[in-house]
Design an enzyme around this catalytic site. Structure first.
Site, PDB file in Angstrom:
ATOM      1  N   LYS A 198     -11.937 -73.276 -94.187  1.00  0.00           N
ATOM      2  CA  LYS A 198     -11.397 -73.843 -93.146  1.00  0.00           C
ATOM      3  C   LYS A 198     -12.644 -74.834 -92.495  1.00  0.00           C
ATOM      4  O   LYS A 198     -13.493 -74.004 -91.901  1.00  0.00           O
ATOM      5  CB  LYS A 198     -10.694 -73.208 -92.020  1.00  0.00           C
ATOM      6  CG  LYS A 198     -10.042 -74.192 -90.918  1.00  0.00           C
ATOM      7  CD  LYS A 198      -9.084 -73.328 -90.068  1.00  0.00           C
ATOM      8  CE  LYS A 198      -8.333 -74.155 -89.042  1.00  0.00           C
ATOM      9  NZ  LYS A 198      -8.747 -73.662 -87.806  1.00  0.00           N
ATOM     10  N   HIS A 217      -7.692 -65.635 -80.142  1.00  0.00           N
ATOM     11  CA  HIS A 217      -6.877 -65.040 -81.139  1.00  0.00           C
ATOM     12  C   HIS A 217      -7.741 -64.108 -81.982  1.00  0.00           C
ATOM     13  O   HIS A 217      -8.963 -63.935 -81.832  1.00  0.00           O
ATOM     14  CB  HIS A 217      -6.274 -66.059 -82.083  1.00  0.00           C
ATOM     15  CG  HIS A 217      -7.572 -67.032 -82.674  1.00  0.00           C
ATOM     16  ND1 HIS A 217      -8.574 -67.624 -82.204  1.00  0.00           N
ATOM     17  CD2 HIS A 217      -7.863 -66.624 -84.343  1.00  0.00           C
ATOM     18  CE1 HIS A 217      -9.659 -68.004 -83.159  1.00  0.00           C
ATOM     19  NE2 HIS A 217      -9.076 -67.422 -84.238  1.00  0.00           N
ATOM     20  N   ASP A 219      -8.048 -62.861 -85.935  1.00  0.00           N
ATOM     21  CA  ASP A 219      -7.744 -63.617 -87.564  1.00  0.00           C
ATOM     22  C   ASP A 219      -6.645 -62.803 -88.424  1.00  0.00           C
ATOM     23  O   ASP A 219      -6.953 -61.632 -88.218  1.00  0.00           O
ATOM     24  CB  ASP A 219      -9.065 -63.779 -88.316  1.00  0.00           C
ATOM     25  CG  ASP A 219      -9.967 -64.918 -87.672  1.00  0.00           C
ATOM     26  OD1 ASP A 219      -9.359 -65.681 -86.892  1.00  0.00           O
ATOM     27  OD2 ASP A 219     -11.098 -64.888 -88.102  1.00  0.00           O
ATOM     28  N   HIS A 273     -11.427 -63.589 -80.504  1.00  0.00           N
ATOM     29  CA  HIS A 273     -12.332 -64.486 -80.272  1.00  0.00           C
ATOM     30  C   HIS A 273     -11.851 -65.915 -79.791  1.00  0.00           C
ATOM     31  O   HIS A 273     -10.744 -66.113 -79.912  1.00  0.00           O
ATOM     32  CB  HIS A 273     -13.153 -64.608 -81.610  1.00  0.00           C
ATOM     33  CG  HIS A 273     -12.630 -64.807 -82.689  1.00  0.00           C
ATOM     34  ND1 HIS A 273     -11.972 -63.977 -83.069  1.00  0.00           N
ATOM     35  CD2 HIS A 273     -12.511 -65.829 -83.425  1.00  0.00           C
ATOM     36  CE1 HIS A 273     -11.231 -64.617 -84.299  1.00  0.00           C
ATOM     37  NE2 HIS A 273     -11.804 -65.691 -84.569  1.00  0.00           N
TER      38      HIS A 273
END
Length: 331
Positions: A198, A217, A219, A273
């Protein structure tokens, strides 16, 4: 459908942030500043094996995040990766739109911008490009940028390096749990383990203190291996405070993701993070997500569970985990 790209907005001479990008007060960077004088763990992979096992395990337990150096990834390869990604985002808009994704129909790969479903929902100051890098059966070269022409060759070379470093890290993480080195990789289904790229693009933002590039959020991956450009913005949460991650040339940023937290039964933690944006400069990062295949079943490793340590997480397929995470349902 016509999607408003953040890059287009940013370079349209915008002086004020549109409403949908303004975060609620408590989320704004100006009201949630990072702690001073704290720095994230930096681990050199050139150290003796037993030292590495201890350092990596400690970083995964206390932070869920660390930087690695001496990883053998050539700085010139990373530079080429960054150049081809930057060149893609500099293409004329209509050329980029040929790669547009459509998450609503399950077409996640390609060029994208997160849009709101409703008026209350806030959006992030980011455009991105997402695609699989491996295993070969999952790769759709049709969606990879044709321009610049070197994109495919550079990205395939980078993928090989990411797999090599991932194997090394998973072995260290397994041993840090007191297990055989191969355990975590086999939980991710060995050669079926998936590698996703990404490219995150955060254009200059007129009022960066009111916006976020990416909201807080964790991962959903097992691991995320990231290289940024030299514009800082990443912050990780430690003991309820934000800690800014400074730019460190040639370091690889390693995030523990949800799947490793689950497999380790909470011994390693998935790092919360967020990413801030910049008024003058474009921040970019290249995030490589290491994930199990959709049908793989992920739960606490049986070797780590007993009467004294019951399972803290339910066991489910990665497909089910993703569905719940995307739809903000309890796991």
């Amino acid at each position: 459908m016509d999607v408003q790209r953040v890059q287009g907005l940013a370079f349209s001479g915008l002086k004020e942030l549109p409403e949908q990008f303004i975060r609620p007060a408590h989320e704004r960077p100006e009201n949630s500043k990072a702690m001073e004088g704290v720095s994230v763990p930096i681990i050199s992979l050139s150290q003796p094996h037993d030292v590495l096992v201890k350092q990596v395990a400690l970083a995964c337990q206390e932070w869920g995040f660390f930087l690695v150096t001496d990883h053998g990834l050539s700085p010139s390869l990373t530079q080429r990766l960054q150049e081809v990604g930057q060149e893609f985002f500099r293409l004329p808009q209509e050329e980029k739109e040929a790669y547009a994704n459509d998450a609503a129909t399950g077409k996640f790969e390609g060029y994208g911008t997160k849009m709101t479903k409703n008026s209350d929902e806030k959006v992030e100051w980011i455009d991105y490009f997402f695609h699989f890098m491996s295993p070969p059966p999952k790769v759709n070269y049709g969606i990879w940028p044709k321009n610049p022409p070197a994109y495919r060759e550079v990205t395939e070379e980078y993928n090989k390096e990411m797999v090599r470093i991932t194997d090394e890290l998973l072995e260290l993480l397994s041993e840090g749990l007191g297990l055989e080195g191969k355990v975590l990789k086999s939980s991710l289904r060995d050669e079926e383990m998936e590698v996703e790229m990404k490219i995150n693009m955060y254009p200059p933002c007129p009022q960066p203190q009111l916006a976020l590039g990416v909201e807080p959020h964790t991962d959903m991956s097992a691991l995320t291996l990231l290289v940024p450009n030299d514009v800082p913005g990443l912050q990780v949460s430690k003991d309820g405070n934000w800690v800014a991650v400074d730019y460190f040339p040639n370091a690889l940023f390693v995030h523990v993701g949800d799947q490793i937290e689950v497999l380790s039964n909470g011994k390693y933690k998935s790092v919360l993070h967020r990413s801030l944006v910049n008024k003058e400069r474009t921040r970019m990062s290249w995030a490589v997500f290491i994930v199990p295949p959709q049908e793989a079943t992920i739960g606490p490793l049986p070797q780590l569970v007993n009467d004294a340590n019951p399972p803290k997480y339910s066991t489910k397929t990665y497909a089910e985990y993703r569905y719940r995470k995307f739809n903000k349902l309890p796991q």
